[in-house]
Design a protein around this motif. Structure first.
Motif, PDB file in Angstrom:
ATOM      1  N   GLN A 182     -35.910 -22.575 -19.152  1.00  0.00           N
ATOM      2  CA  GLN A 182     -35.632 -21.615 -18.114  1.00  0.00           C
ATOM      3  C   GLN A 182     -34.226 -21.497 -17.635  1.00  0.00           C
ATOM      4  O   GLN A 182     -33.998 -20.377 -17.429  1.00  0.00           O
ATOM      5  CB  GLN A 182     -36.887 -21.367 -16.979  1.00  0.00           C
ATOM      6  N   ILE A 227     -32.224 -20.189 -20.321  1.00  0.00           N
ATOM      7  CA  ILE A 227     -32.265 -18.592 -20.489  1.00  0.00           C
ATOM      8  C   ILE A 227     -31.516 -17.929 -19.182  1.00  0.00           C
ATOM      9  O   ILE A 227     -30.905 -16.838 -19.514  1.00  0.00           O
ATOM     10  CB  ILE A 227     -33.754 -18.197 -20.351  1.00  0.00           C
ATOM     11  N   SER A 228     -31.695 -18.703 -17.969  1.00  0.00           N
ATOM     12  CA  SER A 228     -30.993 -17.869 -17.005  1.00  0.00           C
ATOM     13  C   SER A 228     -29.330 -17.953 -17.189  1.00  0.00           C
ATOM     14  O   SER A 228     -28.700 -17.180 -16.675  1.00  0.00           O
ATOM     15  CB  SER A 228     -31.253 -18.873 -15.610  1.00  0.00           C
ATOM     16  N   THR A 280     -32.632 -14.713 -26.779  1.00  0.00           N
ATOM     17  CA  THR A 280     -32.761 -15.071 -25.364  1.00  0.00           C
ATOM     18  C   THR A 280     -34.522 -14.642 -25.193  1.00  0.00           C
ATOM     19  O   THR A 280     -35.093 -15.429 -24.290  1.00  0.00           O
ATOM     20  CB  THR A 280     -32.044 -14.287 -24.504  1.00  0.00           C
ATOM     21  N   ARG A 281     -34.730 -13.282 -25.625  1.00  0.00           N
ATOM     22  CA  ARG A 281     -36.241 -12.868 -25.625  1.00  0.00           C
ATOM     23  C   ARG A 281     -37.231 -13.938 -26.275  1.00  0.00           C
ATOM     24  O   ARG A 281     -38.288 -14.053 -25.504  1.00  0.00           O
ATOM     25  CB  ARG A 281     -36.416 -11.510 -26.143  1.00  0.00           C
ATOM     26  N   GLN A 289     -37.648 -16.749 -24.110  1.00  0.00           N
ATOM     27  CA  GLN A 289     -38.308 -16.265 -22.924  1.00  0.00           C
ATOM     28  C   GLN A 289     -39.882 -16.131 -23.250  1.00  0.00           C
ATOM     29  O   GLN A 289     -40.827 -16.508 -22.331  1.00  0.00           O
ATOM     30  CB  GLN A 289     -37.890 -15.097 -22.319  1.00  0.00           C
ATOM     31  N   ASN A 299     -41.325 -19.815 -23.490  1.00  0.00           N
ATOM     32  CA  ASN A 299     -41.593 -20.365 -22.273  1.00  0.00           C
ATOM     33  C   ASN A 299     -42.548 -19.932 -21.520  1.00  0.00           C
ATOM     34  O   ASN A 299     -43.659 -20.464 -20.778  1.00  0.00           O
ATOM     35  CB  ASN A 299     -40.331 -20.060 -21.438  1.00  0.00           C
ATOM     36  N   MET A 309     -41.440 -14.320 -15.583  1.00  0.00           N
ATOM     37  CA  MET A 309     -41.188 -14.301 -17.102  1.00  0.00           C
ATOM     38  C   MET A 309     -41.356 -12.985 -17.790  1.00  0.00           C
ATOM     39  O   MET A 309     -40.371 -12.435 -18.711  1.00  0.00           O
ATOM     40  CB  MET A 309     -41.612 -15.693 -17.681  1.00  0.00           C
ATOM     41  N   THR A 332     -38.966 -10.541 -16.857  1.00  0.00           N
ATOM     42  CA  THR A 332     -37.633 -10.898 -17.251  1.00  0.00           C
ATOM     43  C   THR A 332     -37.773 -10.272 -18.917  1.00  0.00           C
ATOM     44  O   THR A 332     -36.611  -9.396 -19.080  1.00  0.00           O
ATOM     45  CB  THR A 332     -37.397 -12.109 -17.219  1.00  0.00           C
ATOM     46  N   GLU A 355     -31.820 -11.050 -15.249  1.00  0.00           N
ATOM     47  CA  GLU A 355     -31.356 -12.018 -14.812  1.00  0.00           C
ATOM     48  C   GLU A 355     -32.126 -12.699 -13.426  1.00  0.00           C
ATOM     49  O   GLU A 355     -32.430 -13.737 -13.164  1.00  0.00           O
ATOM     50  CB  GLU A 355     -29.992 -11.962 -14.280  1.00  0.00           C
ATOM     51  N   SER A 413     -35.395 -14.027 -14.284  1.00  0.00           N
ATOM     52  CA  SER A 413     -35.281 -15.298 -14.776  1.00  0.00           C
ATOM     53  C   SER A 413     -35.085 -16.516 -13.808  1.00  0.00           C
ATOM     54  O   SER A 413     -35.310 -17.406 -13.607  1.00  0.00           O
ATOM     55  CB  SER A 413     -34.382 -15.381 -15.958  1.00  0.00           C
ATOM     56  N   ASP A 414     -34.454 -16.127 -12.873  1.00  0.00           N
ATOM     57  CA  ASP A 414     -33.704 -16.952 -11.706  1.00  0.00           C
ATOM     58  C   ASP A 414     -35.043 -17.255 -11.017  1.00  0.00           C
ATOM     59  O   ASP A 414     -35.275 -18.457 -10.503  1.00  0.00           O
ATOM     60  CB  ASP A 414     -32.864 -16.490 -11.063  1.00  0.00           C
TER      61      ASP A 414
END
Length: 178
Positions: free
Chosen positions: A35, A38-39, A60-61, A64, A67, A96, A99, A112, A115-116
């Motif tokens: 994660q 990803i962030s 990235t997708r 994600q 995850n 997630m 995101t 973003e 994700s954070d």
């Protein structure tokens, strides 16, 4: 003898629970690491060119989605081990998913922040699991009251009389046997 067997059974259950929590915490650390990656890929999305983020988004997708799927599995496992950690993991999974939705719609700043948030929730879940693991170790031992391995409350002042000549009423016994 029965008390000793119960204690042994409890110790075995607690050992298995501790092993399960340790395994789940290792998985949780892996999810946190991914994660974080990803962030990092979505970092400063408002300041970066949209074309760069659009080109980077499919990879990235995929990370994600992987995850989120593994987080869902972990949440099911943690539900019985540490309910407070499971709640945070479930909230992280929802973050997630948001995101992914925000990234699909091209709103990378929202992706973003989602994700954070997921990363923070995963860290909180690990702390909750750690606290649960330590709390369980310290709790629940039966106290021995006397030195003769008796766990219950001692009888104060007087002898306990146990009648062994007890008989069931003959008519009642015959009704039962019939």
């Amino acid at each position: 003898d029965l008390e000793a067997k119960e204690d042994k059974m409890r110790e075995e259950q607690e050992r298995q629970r501790q092993e399960g929590l340790a395994s789940a915490r290792n998985t949780l650390r892996e999810l946190q690491k991914r994660q974080g990656e990803i962030s990092a890929e979505l970092d400063r999305a408002g300041e970066r060119p949209k074309e760069q983020l659009d080109n980077q988004w499919p990879a990235t997708r995929m990370k994600q989605n992987t995850n989120a799927r593994e987080t869902g599995r972990l949440e099911g496992q943690m539900r019985s081990l540490s309910p407070s950690a499971a709640q945070r993991i479930q909230a992280a999974m929802e973050a997630m998913e948001k995101t992914g939705e925000a990234g699909e719609s091209g709103n990378f700043a929202l992706a973003e922040s989602g994700s954070d948030l997921a990363g923070r929730l995963l860290r909180q879940a690990e702390r909750a699991a750690q606290q649960s693991q330590q709390k369980r170790r310290d709790r629940g031992r039966r106290r021995r009251v006397t030195g003769d391995n008796y766990y219950g409350q001692s009888v104060v002042g007087g002898d306990v009389e146990i009648k062994r000549e007890y008989e069931v009423d003959r008519r009642y016994r015959e009704d039962i046997l019939e």
